[in-house]
Design a protein around this motif. Structure first.
Motif, PDB file in Angstrom:
ATOM      1  N   GLU A  51       0.816  -1.213   0.000  1.00 18.61           N
ATOM      2  CA  GLU A  51       0.000   0.000   0.000  1.00 18.61           C
ATOM      3  C   GLU A  51       0.855   1.270   0.000  1.00 18.61           C
ATOM      4  O   GLU A  51       0.321   2.381   0.047  1.00 18.61           O
ATOM      5  N   LYS A  52       2.177   1.085  -0.072  1.00 23.39           N
ATOM      6  CA  LYS A  52       3.125   2.228  -0.056  1.00 23.39           C
ATOM      7  C   LYS A  52       2.882   3.108   1.166  1.00 23.39           C
ATOM      8  O   LYS A  52       2.976   4.336   1.104  1.00 23.39           O
ATOM      9  N   LYS A  53       2.564   2.455   2.278  1.00 24.31           N
ATOM     10  CA  LYS A  53       2.276   3.174   3.512  1.00 24.31           C
ATOM     11  C   LYS A  53       3.541   3.736   4.135  1.00 24.31           C
ATOM     12  O   LYS A  53       3.532   4.787   4.772  1.00 24.31           O
ATOM     13  N   TYR A  54       4.668   3.022   3.935  1.00 21.43           N
ATOM     14  CA  TYR A  54       5.896   3.410   4.619  1.00 21.43           C
ATOM     15  C   TYR A  54       7.016   3.854   3.675  1.00 21.43           C
ATOM     16  O   TYR A  54       7.913   4.571   4.098  1.00 21.43           O
ATOM     17  N   GLY A  55       7.004   3.404   2.442  1.00 22.13           N
ATOM     18  CA  GLY A  55       8.114   3.697   1.553  1.00 22.13           C
ATOM     19  C   GLY A  55       7.670   4.140   0.178  1.00 22.13           C
ATOM     20  O   GLY A  55       6.519   4.537  -0.037  1.00 22.13           O
ATOM     21  N   ALA A  56       8.609   4.048  -0.786  1.00 22.13           N
ATOM     22  CA  ALA A  56       8.365   4.551  -2.139  1.00 22.13           C
ATOM     23  C   ALA A  56       7.657   3.532  -3.016  1.00 22.13           C
ATOM     24  O   ALA A  56       7.290   3.847  -4.149  1.00 22.13           O
ATOM     25  N   GLY A  57       7.498   2.300  -2.543  1.00 29.19           N
ATOM     26  CA  GLY A  57       6.787   1.294  -3.313  1.00 29.19           C
ATOM     27  C   GLY A  57       7.566   0.760  -4.489  1.00 29.19           C
ATOM     28  O   GLY A  57       6.983   0.423  -5.528  1.00 29.19           O
ATOM     29  N   LEU A  58       8.897   0.661  -4.360  1.00 29.84           N
ATOM     30  CA  LEU A  58       9.735   0.133  -5.435  1.00 29.84           C
ATOM     31  C   LEU A  58       9.878  -1.378  -5.311  1.00 29.84           C
ATOM     32  O   LEU A  58       9.858  -1.926  -4.204  1.00 29.84           O
ATOM     33  N   THR A  59      10.062  -2.031  -6.423  1.00 27.08           N
ATOM     34  CA  THR A  59      10.403  -3.446  -6.383  1.00 27.08           C
ATOM     35  C   THR A  59      11.866  -3.590  -5.982  1.00 27.08           C
ATOM     36  O   THR A  59      12.639  -2.612  -6.008  1.00 27.08           O
ATOM     37  N   ASN A  60      12.273  -4.800  -5.617  1.00 25.30           N
ATOM     38  CA  ASN A  60      13.675  -5.026  -5.278  1.00 25.30           C
ATOM     39  C   ASN A  60      14.592  -4.675  -6.452  1.00 25.30           C
ATOM     40  O   ASN A  60      15.668  -4.110  -6.257  1.00 25.30           O
ATOM     41  N   MET A  61      14.160  -4.997  -7.660  1.00 22.47           N
ATOM     42  CA  MET A  61      14.997  -4.713  -8.828  1.00 22.47           C
ATOM     43  C   MET A  61      15.091  -3.208  -9.091  1.00 22.47           C
ATOM     44  O   MET A  61      16.155  -2.684  -9.425  1.00 22.47           O
ATOM     45  N   GLU A  62      13.965  -2.514  -8.957  1.00 25.24           N
ATOM     46  CA  GLU A  62      14.001  -1.058  -9.161  1.00 25.24           C
ATOM     47  C   GLU A  62      14.910  -0.386  -8.146  1.00 25.24           C
ATOM     48  O   GLU A  62      15.738   0.478  -8.486  1.00 25.24           O
ATOM     49  N   TYR A  63      14.748  -0.789  -6.890  1.00 24.20           N
ATOM     50  CA  TYR A  63      15.589  -0.176  -5.861  1.00 24.20           C
ATOM     51  C   TYR A  63      17.060  -0.531  -6.053  1.00 24.20           C
ATOM     52  O   TYR A  63      17.946   0.263  -5.724  1.00 24.20           O
ATOM     53  N   ALA A  64      17.352  -1.707  -6.622  1.00 26.88           N
ATOM     54  CA  ALA A  64      18.743  -2.103  -6.833  1.00 26.88           C
ATOM     55  C   ALA A  64      19.483  -1.075  -7.677  1.00 26.88           C
ATOM     56  O   ALA A  64      20.638  -0.730  -7.394  1.00 26.88           O
ATOM     57  N   HIS A  65      18.845  -0.561  -8.725  1.00 28.19           N
ATOM     58  CA  HIS A  65      19.497   0.446  -9.570  1.00 28.19           C
ATOM     59  C   HIS A  65      19.801   1.717  -8.770  1.00 28.19           C
ATOM     60  O   HIS A  65      20.867   2.328  -8.922  1.00 28.19           O
ATOM     61  N   LEU A  66      18.857   2.116  -7.917  1.00 30.58           N
ATOM     62  CA  LEU A  66      19.077   3.310  -7.092  1.00 30.58           C
ATOM     63  C   LEU A  66      20.143   3.051  -6.034  1.00 30.58           C
ATOM     64  O   LEU A  66      20.942   3.940  -5.708  1.00 30.58           O
ATOM     65  N   CYS A  67      20.138   1.833  -5.506  1.00 28.41           N
ATOM     66  CA  CYS A  67      21.093   1.504  -4.443  1.00 28.41           C
ATOM     67  C   CYS A  67      22.524   1.574  -4.934  1.00 28.41           C
ATOM     68  O   CYS A  67      23.434   1.946  -4.193  1.00 28.41           O
TER      69      CYS A  67
END
Length: 1059
Positions: free
Chosen positions: A725-741
């Motif tokens: 529900e994106k209640k706490y974060g940006a609602g990214l998938t693990n793969m999407e966040y991997a690029h940002l990480c």
């Protein structure tokens, strides 16, 4: 030296201010003073120490709490604890050792503040030479008192240092008697200690005067018949003591000293010249003093008859060309006075060197205030802001002078001011150079290539800063602008930047004090950006975009000046007593200049056309950086830009450009933030990590966190499947966040800036997945908001903790609580003063099945029984302020509702916590590696060995190729693991998660090691991030499980599922 009024921080501010003020402050109306009415002839003066002879500890405590993020008033409450029988009073009576006191004091502070308080740091500051300096006004008063035949004494509530000696940072020769509570076993206001002091002086109470800053101490003295003076401000107290004793105690001219031997001038010849110039009213001896400020042209105070004058002259000896032009100073001040600019009234210019050895000019002495400390201690925030506003307005007045009307149209060349200045100061630096300074060499190359286009030509002061202004003693009005030696016609923005130097210098800088590290908002001082904006508003000009260039140029010029001062000090020509120190300061200032050059480079880069977007960019802490351009940049996709459909949860995206438009924009926004805000601050953050205050969070990090939060770059790590529900974060998938990480991994400091750093990320995900609503409300919310930090306590020194079932720490039920006993180490983040939560893993049932013996508890860090034994280092690195602690948990009682998920679920929780965290670690390691490779490429292109550039050496080319291949292989493997976690879940992706954790740290170690090899010894230094990258990459071969465990997992799964 009682600290009962620690909360009254203004006392120390007033005391410090008194050293600088020209005029004496009068006692505030209504101030209460305990006095004895009897008169008589006084034969002795008795002084308290803290708040009277040296600064009051009150301000020390208040400012220390602010800098170290300790709740205000903590020190006061801890020192007041127990009253006369508390640890502080018994320490002052000599009944406790320093070690015993600090241990108990630290415990009290931690209980009061609910956080760990580094009391050793406060005690060190309190007793440091930097703080414990005797006020000059008191030193002078004591000298005058003793010259009149009166006795002097110190009567102090004092303590002993670890050496066993009492803390007395005073010259004992100033006093006939010294009485200290720690040596006598009694403290003020006990009447016995006053009687002891009088007995040793051999005097009656009515024959002495007592100065103290605390009312109860003064009342006790007055009750004995001693005359008392309450000290709110040392200079005001001296004035009152003068009246009482009937003779002057403060007779000097502020900011002057006897003429130094190397700066002496012939007084007879000068007196004859003055009599010829001034005519009548010049009877009597000539009084000659030297002003203690001014590093360039020696400046003197003269009193002759009824005349008070100031003389400025060229220094003696062979001088650099066109330097120290006192003739120009005289001309410009005379012209500006008629244009309404506040300047001293100049009287005469003497170009005849036969009079005193060099040309000089005379002006009238103008009484007023010179603020040497730009933090303006002793003033209210509104007064400080008014001072800086007046400073800004007078600069605008200077820059608004009509050159033709003032007769200054030919005072300098028009146009090309900055190019000429760069050339001039480069020449001056070369003429004074004593050794090679790398940052100066880089600046000498960089500045001519980045010159701004000059918009306006005005009179420029050339050295415009706060301590070159004389202020009215009663209001925020500039009476005179001083020191016009460097004035000419030029670019006014150079003056504006120069007047902001103090914003970036530390308060301890010896020749030009600064306000870096202060909370300017709380002080009421405008930031450099606000100061620039105010100037533009007053002048009616658009905002200044390239002010980083002007700051770089200003610091470059200061560095050149300091080098000249240092060179002259070697021959005895420099006028300042501190000139000999300036050699080591030149390098410090040049490094600051280079940091601004880097910031300006990023600004220019940000404004470059985006026809060919740069996919990845990198930054180095030191050393020249090639201008970034689209040519040679690397993309991860060889095909056309992906459609949004490619970024769906079921698609493996190997290039950032293949991400969905919203996530792709987030990626580019993150990169811009890193380039604009994070990389430029890395040198300062690295210095903070090596400073005495390293165990307190850097204010720069807190500022960056607020900026990141405002831009929506916050809590990006929570995977969509854990927070649908994106209640706490940006609602990214693990793969999407991997690029940002990966982008965050390019800076050691970035993950915390975006609230995406371990162990907080794992602990927050643990609370999201397994925490109760009550646990989330108490712990998750402050962690998500960045108001708190946390730690994870599992590893133990006595067992092989790579096997989580080995842990021995116990959790047992007792009277409705869980009671913890255990010894843990490598607990990352536990030393951070913001750490409020420890997620603790221990055994609740040793008899249960092997993987159901462990449980997890949420332990508040202020719970009694938690003892940090020591900080641990990784290859000598402390990783402050969070650090890695060895900790004992002894009878720690935790409410039962703090159990996570239930008893026996600890192993299950630990495994669920690790999946996404391993993706984070591995992508950050790829970020480490990409930046290391970028630094390596820049290095080998700029270095020559054995007759050809390093980049042409075969082994170097092979290393670059090998690093690129290994990075690409690892990235693909990590992105695949993240993709599988998204589409089939963490459990099904176990093989791939184990593989990436086995591969990524080793790959990073190899890539970073090759980069270090290319750098040579520089790669091992703190000038570049490589050494720290390597240390953490190597550490991650243990963290979250050693390589051997992951290799075993991969092998077992391979044998189980494949043929």
């Amino acid at each position: 030296m009682c600290i009962r009024r620690l909360s009254q921080a203004s006392y120390l501010q007033k005391a410090w201010r008194a050293v600088l003020l020209r005029h004496t402050c009068s006692r505030q109306p209504g101030t209460q003073r305990w006095t004895h009415s009897a008169g008589g002839s006084y034969r002795a003066v008795i002084f308290d120490m803290g708040g009277v002879l040296i600064p009051s500890p009150g301000r020390v405590a208040a400012e220390w709490e602010l800098r170290n993020h300790v709740p205000s008033g903590t020190i006061l409450k801890a020192l007041s604890e127990g009253g006369e029988h508390g640890p502080w009073m018994s320490f002052m009576r000599g009944e406790r050792t320093t070690e015993d006191f600090l241990q108990e004091f630290g415990r009290l502070c931690s209980e009061i503040s609910k956080t760990s308080v580094p009391v050793d740091s406060f005690f060190s500051l309190l007793t440091s030479e930097q703080v414990a300096k005797q006020f000059p006004v008191m030193t002078e008063a004591i000298s005058q008192i003793r010259a009149k035949g009166l006795k002097t004494a110190v009567l102090s509530n004092n303590f002993c240092l670890p050496s066993g000696k009492s803390f007395l940072p005073l010259d004992r020769k100033q006093f006939d008697v010294v009485v200290e509570s720690c040596l006598e076993g009694i403290c003020k206001p006990d009447p016995r200690i006053y009687q002891l002091c009088l007995a040793r002086l051999g005097l009656q109470p009515s024959e002495s005067v007592f100065l103290d800053d605390l009312g109860q101490n003064l009342k006790a003295a007055a009750n004995l018949g001693i005359h008392t003076i309450k000290v709110d401000d040392p200079e005001a107290a001296v004035k009152e003591l003068e009246t009482l004793l009937g003779f002057p105690l403060h007779v000097g001219v502020p900011n002057t000293c006897p003429v130094r031997k190397s700066m002496e001038i012939p007084k007879d010849a000068l007196q004859k010249y003055l009599k010829d110039l001034l005519g009548t009213q010049t009877a009597g001896p000539l009084e000659l003093l030297q002003f203690d400020h001014g590093q360039s042209n020696p400046t003197y105070y003269i009193r002759l008859g009824n005349h008070q004058l100031v003389l400025r002259k060229k220094p003696p000896g062979t001088l650099l060309p066109s330097a120290h032009a006192v003739e120009r100073e005289f001309r410009v001040m005379k012209a500006l006075a008629s244009a309404g600019v506040p300047v001293p009234n100049v009287l005469d210019l003497c170009e005849d060197s036969s009079v005193i050895g060099t040309p000089f000019y005379l002006m009238e002495y103008c009484p007023g205030l010179i603020y040497k400390d730009p933090s303006l201690p002793g003033l209210e925030p509104s007064q400080r802001r008014a001072i800086y506003t007046a400073m800004n307005r007078v600069l605008c007045k200077i820059h608004s002078v009509d050159l033709h009307t003032a007769g200054l149209a030919d005072y300098g060349k028009r146009g090309d001011y900055i190019p000429r200045q760069v050339k001039t100061w480069t020449k001056q630096y070369r003429a004074a150079e004593t050794s090679t300074i790398p940052a100066m060499e880089r600046l000498i190359q960089w500045l001519p290539l980045h010159l701004p286009r000059q918009q306006r030509t005005t009179v420029v002061h050339g050295d415009f800063r706060l301590d070159n202004l004389l202020f009215h003693p009663e209001k925020a009005e500039v009476l005179a602008v001083l020191d016009w030696e460097l004035s000419t016609l030029g670019d006014p923005l150079a003056d504006v930047a120069y007047s902001c130097l103090a914003h970036y210098l530390p308060g301890s800088f010896p020749m030009l004090r600064g306000v870096s590290g202060h909370d300017l908002t709380q002080l009421g001082i405008p930031t450099a950006e606000e100061y620039f904006s105010t100037y533009c508003l007053h002048m009616g000009i658009p905002p200044i975009e390239n002010w980083n260039f002007y700051m770089a140029f200003s610091f470059f010029r200061v560095a050149a000046i300091l080098q000249g001062v240092y060179k002259r000090s070697l021959t005895g020509q420099a006028s300042s007593a501190m000139a000999a120190q300036s050699g080591k300061l030149t390098e410090f200032i040049s490094n600051l200049a280079w940091e601004f050059a880097i910031k300006e480079g990023f600004r220019v880069f940000k404004e470059m056309p985006a026809a060919k977007p740069l996919t990845r960019s990198y930054h180095m802490w030191a050393g020249p950086q090639p201008r970034l351009s689209p040519t040679g940049t690397r993309g991860y996709s060889s095909g056309p830009e992906a459609s949004p459909a490619r970024a769906s949860k079921g698609t493996l995206v190997i290039s950032p450009e293949g991400l969905s438009p919203p996530v792709r924009e987030l990626y580019h926004q993150l990169r811009r933030f890193m380039e604009q805000h994070v990389y430029p601050l890395e040198p300062e953050l690295q210095r903070h990590q090596a400073s005495e205050g390293r165990w307190s969070p850097s204010p720069l990090i807190e500022d960056l966190k607020e900026k990141a939060k405002a831009e929506g770059l916050w809590n990006l790590f929570l995977p969509l499947e854990a927070d649908p529900e994106k209640k706490y974060g940006a609602g990214l998938t693990n793969m999407e966040y991997a690029h940002l990480c990966e982008v965050m991994g390019m800076s050691l400091y970035a993950p915390e800036v975006f609230n995406c750093s371990a162990p907080d990320t794992g602990n927050m995900e643990l609370l999201v997945r397994y925490g109760s609503e009550e646990q989330k409300a108490r712990w998750l919310t402050p962690l998500l908001e960045g108001r708190a930090r946390s730690c994870f306590a599992m590893t133990e020194p006595q067992v092989a903790s790579s096997d989580a079932t080995n842990i021995e720490a116990s959790i047992r039920e007792e009277d409705g609580f869980y009671v913890i006993h255990g010894h843990k180490w490598w607990i990352s983040g536990i030393l951070d003063p913001r750490c409020q939560l420890c997620v603790f893993m221990g055994k609740t049932d040793p008899q249960a099945p092997r993987h159901q013996q462990q449980s997890m508890l949420l332990v508040p860090m202020d719970t009694p029984g938690i003892k940090v034994v020591r900080p641990l280092t990784v290859y000598g690195l402390e990783d402050a302020p969070g650090g890695h602690g060895e900790v004992r948990f002894e009878h720690v009682r935790v409410p039962k509702e703090n159990m996570v998920l239930g008893p026996g679920r600890g192993f299950e929780i630990a495994q669920g916590r690790l999946g996404p965290g391993r993706i984070h670690h591995c992508m950050r390691l790829i970020g480490f590696s990409e930046r290391a490779l970028a630094l390596m490429k820049a290095r080998v292109k700029s270095r020559v060995a054995f007759g050809k550039p390093l980049v042409e050496q075969g082994t170097v080319l092979a290393d670059i190729a090998q690093s690129r291949v290994e990075i690409e292989q690892t990235r693909l493997l990590v992105l695949k693991a993240a993709h599988l976690m998204d589409v089939v879940g963490n459990k099904a992706a176990a093989l791939d998660i184990a593989m990436i954790k086995m591969v990524a740290p080793s790959m990073a170690c190899r890539v970073i090691d090759r980069a270090i090899q290319a750098f040579g010894a520089a790669g091992l230094s703190g000038d570049y991030p490589l050494a720290q990258f390597f240390a953490w990459a190597r550490a991650l071969r243990f963290a979250d499980g050693p390589d051997e465990v992951h290799r075993a997992t991969v092998a077992k799964l391979e044998l189980k599922h494949r043929t």
